[in-house]
Design a protein around this motif. Structure first.
Motif, PDB file in Angstrom:
ATOM      1  N   VAL A  31       0.724  -1.349   0.104  1.00 14.90           N
ATOM      2  CA  VAL A  31      -0.081   0.104   0.020  1.00 14.90           C
ATOM      3  C   VAL A  31       0.655   1.273   0.105  1.00 14.90           C
ATOM      4  CG1 VAL A  31      -1.790   1.387   1.291  1.00 14.90           C
ATOM      5  CG2 VAL A  31      -2.174  -1.278   1.243  1.00 14.90           C
ATOM      6  N   VAL A  32       0.440   2.378  -0.756  1.00 14.66           N
ATOM      7  CA  VAL A  32       1.124   3.519  -0.760  1.00 14.66           C
ATOM      8  C   VAL A  32      -0.046   4.616  -0.873  1.00 14.66           C
ATOM      9  CG1 VAL A  32       3.165   2.823  -1.853  1.00 14.66           C
ATOM     10  CG2 VAL A  32       1.373   3.734  -3.325  1.00 14.66           C
ATOM     11  N   TYR A  33       0.265   5.737  -0.389  1.00 15.43           N
ATOM     12  CA  TYR A  33      -0.726   6.911  -0.398  1.00 15.43           C
ATOM     13  C   TYR A  33      -0.719   8.052  -1.297  1.00 15.43           C
ATOM     14  CZ  TYR A  33      -1.229   4.073   3.880  1.00 15.43           C
ATOM     15  OH  TYR A  33      -1.484   3.051   4.917  1.00 15.43           O
ATOM     16  N   SER A  34       0.175   7.844  -2.203  1.00 18.03           N
ATOM     17  CA  SER A  34       0.091   9.064  -3.240  1.00 18.03           C
ATOM     18  C   SER A  34       0.848   8.418  -4.573  1.00 18.03           C
ATOM     19  CB  SER A  34       1.263  10.098  -2.694  1.00 18.03           C
ATOM     20  OG  SER A  34       2.752   9.529  -2.754  1.00 18.03           O
ATOM     21  N   GLY A  35       0.522   9.173  -5.315  1.00 15.46           N
ATOM     22  CA  GLY A  35       0.955   8.937  -6.782  1.00 15.46           C
ATOM     23  C   GLY A  35       2.582   8.847  -6.784  1.00 15.46           C
ATOM     24  N   ARG A  36       3.271   9.667  -6.291  1.00 16.27           N
ATOM     25  CA  ARG A  36       4.756   9.498  -6.166  1.00 16.27           C
ATOM     26  C   ARG A  36       5.368   8.311  -5.575  1.00 16.27           C
ATOM     27  NH1 ARG A  36       4.238  14.826  -7.015  1.00 16.27           N
ATOM     28  NH2 ARG A  36       5.562  15.906  -8.234  1.00 16.27           N
ATOM     29  N   ALA A  37       4.612   8.052  -4.585  1.00 13.33           N
ATOM     30  CA  ALA A  37       4.990   6.758  -3.870  1.00 13.33           C
ATOM     31  C   ALA A  37       4.819   5.396  -4.788  1.00 13.33           C
ATOM     32  CB  ALA A  37       4.237   6.883  -2.485  1.00 13.33           C
ATOM     33  N   ALA A  38       3.805   5.427  -5.519  1.00  7.30           N
ATOM     34  CA  ALA A  38       3.154   4.583  -6.062  1.00  7.30           C
ATOM     35  C   ALA A  38       4.472   4.258  -7.410  1.00  7.30           C
ATOM     36  CB  ALA A  38       2.313   4.528  -7.168  1.00  7.30           C
ATOM     37  N   ALA A  41       7.499   3.070  -5.610  1.00 10.19           N
ATOM     38  CA  ALA A  41       7.337   1.612  -5.319  1.00 10.19           C
ATOM     39  C   ALA A  41       7.728   0.426  -6.451  1.00 10.19           C
ATOM     40  CB  ALA A  41       6.084   1.240  -4.704  1.00 10.19           C
ATOM     41  N   LEU A  42       7.173   0.960  -7.742  1.00 13.33           N
ATOM     42  CA  LEU A  42       7.422   0.506  -9.074  1.00 13.33           C
ATOM     43  C   LEU A  42       8.971   0.315  -9.388  1.00 13.33           C
ATOM     44  CD1 LEU A  42       3.929   1.834 -10.459  1.00 13.33           C
ATOM     45  CD2 LEU A  42       4.558  -0.656 -10.326  1.00 13.33           C
ATOM     46  N   ASP A  43       9.804   1.110  -8.995  1.00 11.91           N
ATOM     47  CA  ASP A  43      11.127   1.186  -9.358  1.00 11.91           C
ATOM     48  C   ASP A  43      11.789   0.133  -8.708  1.00 11.91           C
ATOM     49  OD1 ASP A  43      10.896   3.147 -11.127  1.00 11.91           O
ATOM     50  OD2 ASP A  43      11.696   4.895  -9.591  1.00 11.91           O
ATOM     51  N   HIS A  44      11.091  -0.403  -7.528  1.00 14.48           N
ATOM     52  CA  HIS A  44      11.819  -1.560  -6.464  1.00 14.48           C
ATOM     53  C   HIS A  44      11.189  -2.478  -6.557  1.00 14.48           C
ATOM     54  CE1 HIS A  44      13.974   2.295  -5.445  1.00 14.48           C
ATOM     55  NE2 HIS A  44      13.131   2.580  -4.525  1.00 14.48           N
ATOM     56  N   PHE A  47       5.221  -6.132  -9.405  1.00 10.33           N
ATOM     57  CA  PHE A  47       3.908  -5.967  -9.243  1.00 10.33           C
ATOM     58  C   PHE A  47       2.950  -6.450 -10.412  1.00 10.33           C
ATOM     59  CE2 PHE A  47       5.357  -2.629  -6.520  1.00 10.33           C
ATOM     60  CZ  PHE A  47       4.627  -2.951  -5.264  1.00 10.33           C
ATOM     61  N   ASP A  48       2.014  -7.159 -10.134  1.00 14.40           N
ATOM     62  CA  ASP A  48       1.101  -7.865 -11.155  1.00 14.40           C
ATOM     63  C   ASP A  48      -0.089  -7.083 -11.409  1.00 14.40           C
ATOM     64  OD1 ASP A  48       2.558 -10.440 -11.052  1.00 14.40           O
ATOM     65  OD2 ASP A  48       1.824 -10.786  -9.355  1.00 14.40           O
ATOM     66  N   LEU A  49      -0.506  -6.148 -10.709  1.00 12.66           N
ATOM     67  CA  LEU A  49      -1.727  -5.535 -10.736  1.00 12.66           C
ATOM     68  C   LEU A  49      -1.686  -4.315 -10.123  1.00 12.66           C
ATOM     69  CD1 LEU A  49      -4.698  -5.453 -11.820  1.00 12.66           C
ATOM     70  CD2 LEU A  49      -5.389  -6.547  -9.605  1.00 12.66           C
ATOM     71  N   ILE A  50      -2.318  -3.020 -10.463  1.00 17.32           N
ATOM     72  CA  ILE A  50      -2.342  -2.084  -9.641  1.00 17.32           C
ATOM     73  C   ILE A  50      -3.849  -1.549  -9.171  1.00 17.32           C
ATOM     74  CG2 ILE A  50      -1.692   0.518  -9.344  1.00 17.32           C
ATOM     75  CD1 ILE A  50       0.694  -0.281 -11.233  1.00 17.32           C
ATOM     76  N   LEU A  51      -4.288  -1.331  -8.109  1.00 15.04           N
ATOM     77  CA  LEU A  51      -5.506  -0.731  -8.021  1.00 15.04           C
ATOM     78  C   LEU A  51      -4.985   0.824  -7.790  1.00 15.04           C
ATOM     79  CD1 LEU A  51      -7.205  -3.314  -5.521  1.00 15.04           C
ATOM     80  CD2 LEU A  51      -7.367  -2.919  -7.779  1.00 15.04           C
ATOM     81  N   LEU A  68       3.184   5.375 -16.313  1.00 14.69           N
ATOM     82  CA  LEU A  68       3.135   4.080 -16.639  1.00 14.69           C
ATOM     83  C   LEU A  68       3.314   3.497 -17.889  1.00 14.69           C
ATOM     84  CD1 LEU A  68       0.784   2.407 -13.873  1.00 14.69           C
ATOM     85  CD2 LEU A  68       3.539   2.678 -13.682  1.00 14.69           C
ATOM     86  N   ARG A  69       2.332   3.850 -18.715  1.00 14.57           N
ATOM     87  CA  ARG A  69       2.252   3.592 -20.120  1.00 14.57           C
ATOM     88  C   ARG A  69       3.437   3.946 -20.783  1.00 14.57           C
ATOM     89  NH1 ARG A  69       0.073  -0.205 -17.798  1.00 14.57           N
ATOM     90  NH2 ARG A  69      -2.260  -0.308 -17.812  1.00 14.57           N
ATOM     91  N   SER A  70       4.018   5.120 -20.546  1.00  9.49           N
ATOM     92  CA  SER A  70       5.139   5.486 -21.142  1.00  9.49           C
ATOM     93  C   SER A  70       6.555   4.705 -20.935  1.00  9.49           C
ATOM     94  CB  SER A  70       5.581   6.973 -21.266  1.00  9.49           C
ATOM     95  OG  SER A  70       5.691   7.306 -19.924  1.00  9.49           O
ATOM     96  N   SER A  71       6.549   3.776 -19.988  1.00  7.84           N
ATOM     97  CA  SER A  71       7.704   3.223 -19.645  1.00  7.84           C
ATOM     98  C   SER A  71       7.728   1.965 -20.105  1.00  7.84           C
ATOM     99  CB  SER A  71       7.778   3.006 -17.933  1.00  7.84           C
ATOM    100  OG  SER A  71       8.599   2.209 -17.517  1.00  7.84           O
ATOM    101  N   PRO A  72       8.715   1.558 -20.860  1.00  4.42           N
ATOM    102  CA  PRO A  72       8.856   0.076 -21.466  1.00  4.42           C
ATOM    103  C   PRO A  72       8.731  -0.970 -20.373  1.00  4.42           C
ATOM    104  CG  PRO A  72      10.632   1.436 -22.233  1.00  4.42           C
ATOM    105  CD  PRO A  72       9.975   2.157 -21.124  1.00  4.42           C
ATOM    106  N   THR A  73       9.131  -0.750 -19.360  1.00  7.61           N
ATOM    107  CA  THR A  73       9.374  -1.954 -18.268  1.00  7.61           C
ATOM    108  C   THR A  73       7.983  -1.939 -17.470  1.00  7.61           C
ATOM    109  OG1 THR A  73      10.329  -0.444 -16.599  1.00  7.61           O
ATOM    110  CG2 THR A  73      11.779  -2.018 -17.939  1.00  7.61           C
ATOM    111  N   LEU A  74       7.187  -0.917 -17.380  1.00  6.57           N
ATOM    112  CA  LEU A  74       5.753  -0.837 -16.581  1.00  6.57           C
ATOM    113  C   LEU A  74       4.840  -0.956 -17.383  1.00  6.57           C
ATOM    114  CD1 LEU A  74       7.102   2.044 -13.941  1.00  6.57           C
ATOM    115  CD2 LEU A  74       7.249  -0.573 -13.786  1.00  6.57           C
ATOM    116  N   ALA A  75       4.840  -0.777 -18.591  1.00 11.46           N
ATOM    117  CA  ALA A  75       3.557  -0.463 -19.509  1.00 11.46           C
ATOM    118  C   ALA A  75       2.662  -1.558 -19.370  1.00 11.46           C
ATOM    119  CB  ALA A  75       3.885   0.025 -21.126  1.00 11.46           C
ATOM    120  N   THR A  76       2.990  -2.783 -19.361  1.00 16.10           N
ATOM    121  CA  THR A  76       2.168  -3.894 -19.226  1.00 16.10           C
ATOM    122  C   THR A  76       1.505  -4.383 -18.075  1.00 16.10           C
ATOM    123  OG1 THR A  76       3.869  -5.422 -18.870  1.00 16.10           O
ATOM    124  CG2 THR A  76       3.435  -4.744 -21.156  1.00 16.10           C
TER     125      THR A  76
END
Length: 124
Positions: A31-38, A41-44, A47-51, A68-76
């Motif tokens: 769980v994270v409480y902000s967009g920046r924190a998300a 977290a995705l850098d470290h 994840f299989d899914l994001i709510l 996310l969609r502009s990042s090759p590693t996170l876009a999917t």
């Protein structure tokens, strides 16, 4: 097989409820409480899914999904918006930005779990 889910919302009570509901089904949550924190977290962690909530104080959910969609590693990574915004324009923006679902609060735990299961089944 249960997945690893990133929960992004600025409401700690809702996050706790989501953690409990998902945990009962065997899902691992972070769980994270902000967009920046998300994004951090995705850098470290993988994840299989994001709510993802839309209305947050730093980066809103639309900004997060666009990054996310502009990042090759996170876009999917599938993203499900879980938001209080019920208007059709927000829904269209969210889906056009790349969300696989747009759910509005409040949502029952059973409905949420069904959508999460479907999203993770589609991914495998």
């Amino acid at each position: 097989m249960p997945g690893h889910i990133l929960v992004v919302d600025d409401d700690p009570l809702l996050c706790s409820l989501l953690e409990m509901a998902l945990g009962r089904e065997g899902y691992q949550t972070h769980v994270v409480y902000s967009g920046r924190a998300a994004l951090e977290a995705l850098d470290h962690e993988p994840f299989d899914l994001i709510l993802l909530d839309i209305m947050m104080s730093d980066l809103n959910g639309f900004d997060v999904i666009r990054q996310l969609r502009s990042s090759p590693t996170l876009a999917t990574i599938p993203v499900i918006f879980l938001t209080a915004r019920v208007d059709a324009i927000s829904q269209r923006i969210g889906m056009d930005a790349g969300a696989i679902e747009y759910l509005t609060k409040p949502i029952t735990p059973d409905d949420l779990i069904a959508r999460v299961k479907a999203a993770l089944a589609d991914r495998s």
